[in-house]
Structures are given as C-alpha cells and as structure tokens.
Design a protein around this motif. Structure first.
Motif, PDB file in Angstrom:
ATOM      1  N   SER A 193     121.819  28.785 -28.071  1.00  9.73           N
ATOM      2  CA  SER A 193     121.756  27.658 -29.008  1.00  9.73           C
ATOM      3  C   SER A 193     120.721  26.636 -28.559  1.00  9.73           C
ATOM      4  O   SER A 193     120.152  25.917 -29.380  1.00  9.73           O
ATOM      5  N   TRP A 194     120.480  26.582 -27.249  1.00  7.01           N
ATOM      6  CA  TRP A 194     119.494  25.652 -26.709  1.00  7.01           C
ATOM      7  C   TRP A 194     119.030  26.155 -25.343  1.00  7.01           C
ATOM      8  O   TRP A 194     119.698  26.974 -24.715  1.00  7.01           O
ATOM      9  N   SER A 195     117.881  25.680 -24.911  1.00  5.29           N
ATOM     10  CA  SER A 195     117.365  25.997 -23.579  1.00  5.29           C
ATOM     11  C   SER A 195     116.420  24.883 -23.156  1.00  5.29           C
ATOM     12  O   SER A 195     115.934  24.115 -23.992  1.00  5.29           O
ATOM     13  N   GLY A 196     116.152  24.793 -21.861  1.00  6.92           N
ATOM     14  CA  GLY A 196     115.249  23.755 -21.382  1.00  6.92           C
ATOM     15  C   GLY A 196     115.119  23.760 -19.876  1.00  6.92           C
ATOM     16  O   GLY A 196     115.667  24.625 -19.183  1.00  6.92           O
ATOM     17  N   GLY A 204     116.533  15.015 -12.035  1.00  5.12           N
ATOM     18  CA  GLY A 204     117.695  14.442 -12.688  1.00  5.12           C
ATOM     19  C   GLY A 204     117.544  14.156 -14.165  1.00  5.12           C
ATOM     20  O   GLY A 204     118.391  13.458 -14.742  1.00  5.12           O
ATOM     21  N   ARG A 205     116.517  14.694 -14.803  1.00  2.18           N
ATOM     22  CA  ARG A 205     116.333  14.439 -16.241  1.00  2.18           C
ATOM     23  C   ARG A 205     115.562  15.609 -16.863  1.00  2.18           C
ATOM     24  O   ARG A 205     114.939  16.400 -16.152  1.00  2.18           O
ATOM     25  N   PRO A 206     115.605  15.706 -18.202  1.00  2.00           N
ATOM     26  CA  PRO A 206     114.862  16.790 -18.859  1.00  2.00           C
ATOM     27  C   PRO A 206     113.374  16.727 -18.535  1.00  2.00           C
ATOM     28  O   PRO A 206     112.788  15.645 -18.461  1.00  2.00           O
ATOM     29  N   ASP A 207     112.782  17.899 -18.338  1.00  2.00           N
ATOM     30  CA  ASP A 207     111.354  18.015 -18.026  1.00  2.00           C
ATOM     31  C   ASP A 207     110.642  18.536 -19.268  1.00  2.00           C
ATOM     32  O   ASP A 207     110.614  19.736 -19.527  1.00  2.00           O
ATOM     33  N   THR A 208     110.074  17.644 -20.036  1.00  2.00           N
ATOM     34  CA  THR A 208     109.440  18.026 -21.299  1.00  2.00           C
ATOM     35  C   THR A 208     108.092  18.707 -21.092  1.00  2.00           C
ATOM     36  O   THR A 208     107.511  19.217 -22.050  1.00  2.00           O
ATOM     37  N   TYR A 235     109.318  26.490 -21.107  1.00  2.00           N
ATOM     38  CA  TYR A 235     110.408  27.446 -20.999  1.00  2.00           C
ATOM     39  C   TYR A 235     111.250  27.105 -19.759  1.00  2.00           C
ATOM     40  O   TYR A 235     110.768  26.427 -18.843  1.00  2.00           O
ATOM     41  N   PRO A 236     112.497  27.573 -19.713  1.00  6.27           N
ATOM     42  CA  PRO A 236     113.303  27.364 -18.505  1.00  6.27           C
ATOM     43  C   PRO A 236     112.562  27.851 -17.264  1.00  6.27           C
ATOM     44  O   PRO A 236     112.017  28.960 -17.265  1.00  6.27           O
ATOM     45  N   THR A 237     112.553  27.022 -16.235  1.00  9.84           N
ATOM     46  CA  THR A 237     111.731  27.267 -15.046  1.00  9.84           C
ATOM     47  C   THR A 237     112.549  27.019 -13.791  1.00  9.84           C
ATOM     48  O   THR A 237     113.390  26.113 -13.754  1.00  9.84           O
ATOM     49  N   GLN A 238     112.297  27.811 -12.749  1.00 12.46           N
ATOM     50  CA  GLN A 238     112.923  27.597 -11.447  1.00 12.46           C
ATOM     51  C   GLN A 238     111.836  27.373 -10.400  1.00 12.46           C
ATOM     52  O   GLN A 238     110.753  27.935 -10.473  1.00 12.46           O
ATOM     53  N   GLY A 239     112.149  26.503  -9.404  1.00 13.57           N
ATOM     54  CA  GLY A 239     111.247  26.288  -8.282  1.00 13.57           C
ATOM     55  C   GLY A 239     110.277  25.143  -8.495  1.00 13.57           C
ATOM     56  O   GLY A 239     110.381  24.363  -9.438  1.00 13.57           O
ATOM     57  N   ASP A 240     109.302  25.048  -7.580  1.00 15.48           N
ATOM     58  CA  ASP A 240     108.332  23.952  -7.574  1.00 15.48           C
ATOM     59  C   ASP A 240     106.964  24.517  -7.201  1.00 15.48           C
ATOM     60  O   ASP A 240     106.782  25.033  -6.104  1.00 15.48           O
ATOM     61  N   TRP A 241     106.018  24.425  -8.115  1.00 16.18           N
ATOM     62  CA  TRP A 241     104.673  24.963  -7.880  1.00 16.18           C
ATOM     63  C   TRP A 241     103.687  23.893  -7.452  1.00 16.18           C
ATOM     64  O   TRP A 241     102.698  24.187  -6.793  1.00 16.18           O
ATOM     65  N   THR A 242     103.915  22.646  -7.819  1.00 12.47           N
ATOM     66  CA  THR A 242     102.934  21.580  -7.608  1.00 12.47           C
ATOM     67  C   THR A 242     103.351  20.551  -6.560  1.00 12.47           C
ATOM     68  O   THR A 242     102.586  19.631  -6.273  1.00 12.47           O
ATOM     69  N   GLY A 243     104.559  20.674  -6.004  1.00 15.43           N
ATOM     70  CA  GLY A 243     105.028  19.703  -5.035  1.00 15.43           C
ATOM     71  C   GLY A 243     105.658  18.468  -5.650  1.00 15.43           C
ATOM     72  O   GLY A 243     105.909  17.487  -4.945  1.00 15.43           O
ATOM     73  N   ARG A 244     105.964  18.520  -6.937  1.00 14.75           N
ATOM     74  CA  ARG A 244     106.544  17.354  -7.615  1.00 14.75           C
ATOM     75  C   ARG A 244     108.064  17.433  -7.745  1.00 14.75           C
ATOM     76  O   ARG A 244     108.666  16.592  -8.389  1.00 14.75           O
TER      77      ARG A 244
END
Length: 309
Positions: free
Chosen positions: A165-168, A173-177, A181-190
């Motif tokens: 019904s939804w994904s994100g 601590g907040r939505p990452d606009t 697509y749904p993402t895991q991990g950290d590529w940029t160090g942010r």
C-alpha cells in the motif's frame, strides 16, 4: 556488462584464439533480472545479459551457453533434459485450470439424504454451491447398484498476492524524500537509510479465518545503487499501519533471506514466526536496514504472496 568484465571476456577469447561471435562459451547464472541474467564468467560479473527466447524458467545457478561478441547473448541452458520437470508443471497447471473452470465439483449418491447444509431437492436430486462457487450434486437412489465415487477433497483457498500500500525510505529519524525506492545502508556518509513496505490491514484481512501455509516476498535490486556484486537484504518486520512522519521503527530482525546482484529479481520465503505476526496483524510490513556502504542498495517490488492449507 562492466568494462572490466568486457575486457576479461575479450582477453579470454583472444587467448583461446576465438573471434567475436564464433561459437559459445560456458558461464553460470548469478541472478535473474528483468532484462536477462547476471553471469559469472571466469570470475567476471556480466550484468543484464539478454537471453534467447528458448532459455526459459531461468534460475540462479544455471550453467548456460554464452555467445560472445560486442553484446553477449545467452543461447540456451546446459544440463539435463528438463522435459519431465516441464511435464509435471504443465500437468499441475492444467489441473488447476480444470478445477477453476468446471461447473460441477462432485457428484455422489446414496439411499439416505445428504449430510451438510445448503442442499436443494429436485425430486431425488440434491444440489448446493460450495465456498468456491462450484456446484455439488447428490443423487438419492432407491437401491445402490454401483458404489458412489469418492468426492474429491476440498481445495485449499487460492493464493493471494498483495502489492504494498505504501513504501519509502527514512534517514536521521524522518522520511528521506531524496530516495526514490526503499534503501538500506549509507553510500555518502550522511547516515544510514532504512526502507520499508507496508500493507496496512490487508495481510491480516486476507488471512482471517484461514490457515497460512507460506508467505513469499519478491524484490528487485535497482541498478546504480552500491556495488554490482551480490549483497544481502537485511530484512526486518515493522508495525506501522501507514507511513510514519518520524522515525521508522524496526521490529524483529535482521533476517538475511535474500542476496541480489545489481538489477536482479528474487523471491524469499518468510520465517514461520514472521508469517504468524503478519497474519495476526501484530506486524504490518517489512523493512530493510544496513550499516555503512558494504551492503548499500535500493530495492523495488515488494509483492507478497500468501498460500493457504
């Protein structure tokens, strides 16, 4: 195909005295993608290699004949004749179609009135409609001159497939606009990202009053997110009925049920405890989370298939 993989393939062909398009070489399927397959050719990873139409029922682990060239193509699968397996599959599908299409599910008879509810009498003929909408007949006869056929066993409810019904994605601590697509991990160090798919009450509604045999989830790893090699999805349950405006809280997990290379599509079977939680409504969806860049990836799909017994 990566530039390194293309170079390795060219070097191997040159060393063997071959030319582009001459003959075939053997390679192993790593993953299946929307466009073709990812291949391991002598340690080189070839991405999204197209396949001839004759190569069907593609599976990771298959050994295939690869036609080299500027654009390599998988020609066929190597190995045993799949005829018997194909026949079994065709027979199973044909049986399901026949049961779906038939009007009368069962015809039995005897000297007494039929047991159960819902029967309607037409002289000595009884009929009813079962839960699948199929007609059942029972004939009451004065004398049984031939044994009545044994009625076929009732079928389990048909499988149900539910899209989310939804994904994100959530980060800090907040939505990452910024994540499509749904993402895991950290590529940029942010900061580490956590992705999720939710079904609200639809999973529990579909399972109400039924015995769940299995739940499977189908995902596609997006290209251009992290390294191309296989990496695991670190899966969790979550209890959010809708997209949270703050942090996405993780439930039970992680479970590394599926590993995918770039562009690959795969299916994972959820553990028994997870399907129990989802069927009861204690959990409402699935999430992914990883620490750092090693298993960084974006994932689409998320169709959940429920089978019953």
């Amino acid at each position: 195909m990566t530039s390194q993989a293309a170079r390795a393939l060219g070097e191997d062909l040159a060393a063997a005295g071959g030319t582009a398009g001459a003959g075939t070489v053997s390679a192993q399927v790593i993953d299946v993608t929307d466009a073709g397959v990812n291949l391991d050719y002598r340690g080189a990873l070839l991405i999204d290699v197209p396949c001839a139409d004759s190569y069907r029922n593609r599976q990771p682990g298959d050994w295939v004949a690869l036609r080299p060239g500027a654009r390599p193509v998988v020609m066929w699968r190597l190995g045993a004749d799949p005829g018997e397996a194909d026949e079994s599959t065709v027979r199973r599908v044909a049986t399901e179609v026949a049961l779906d299409e038939q009007v009368v599910r069962a015809a039995t008879w005897g000297t007494g009135a039929p047991s159960g509810t819902g029967w309607q009498t037409v002289q000595q003929l009884y009929m009813r409609k079962n839960s699948e909408g199929k007609i059942e007949l029972y004939a009451q006869v004065a004398e049984v001159t031939d044994d009545s056929p044994t009625p076929p066993p009732a079928r389990a409810p048909k499988p149900v497939t539910l899209s989310p019904s939804w994904s994100g994605t959530w980060r800090s601590g907040r939505p990452d606009t910024y994540a499509s697509y749904p993402t895991q991990g950290d590529w940029t160090g942010r900061g580490n990202r956590r992705g999720a798919w939710g079904w609200g009450t639809r999973i529990a509604d579909a399972c109400a009053g039924r015995t769940v045999a299995s739940m499977t989830i189908r995902f596609t790893r997006r290209t251009g997110s992290g390294v191309n090699a296989k990496r695991p999805l670190h899966l969790y349950l979550h209890a959010h009925a809708s997209e949270p405006s703050g942090q996405l809280d993780l439930g039970d997990g992680p479970e590394d049920l599926l590993s995918l290379s770039a562009g690959a599509t795969g299916t994972a079977t959820l553990p028994a405890a997870w399907r129990t939680a989802l069927a009861s409504g204690a959990a409402r969806g699935l999430a992914i989370y990883a620490n750092g860049s090693h298993d960084y990836m974006s994932v689409s799909g998320g169709s959940l298939t429920i089978t019953f017994s």
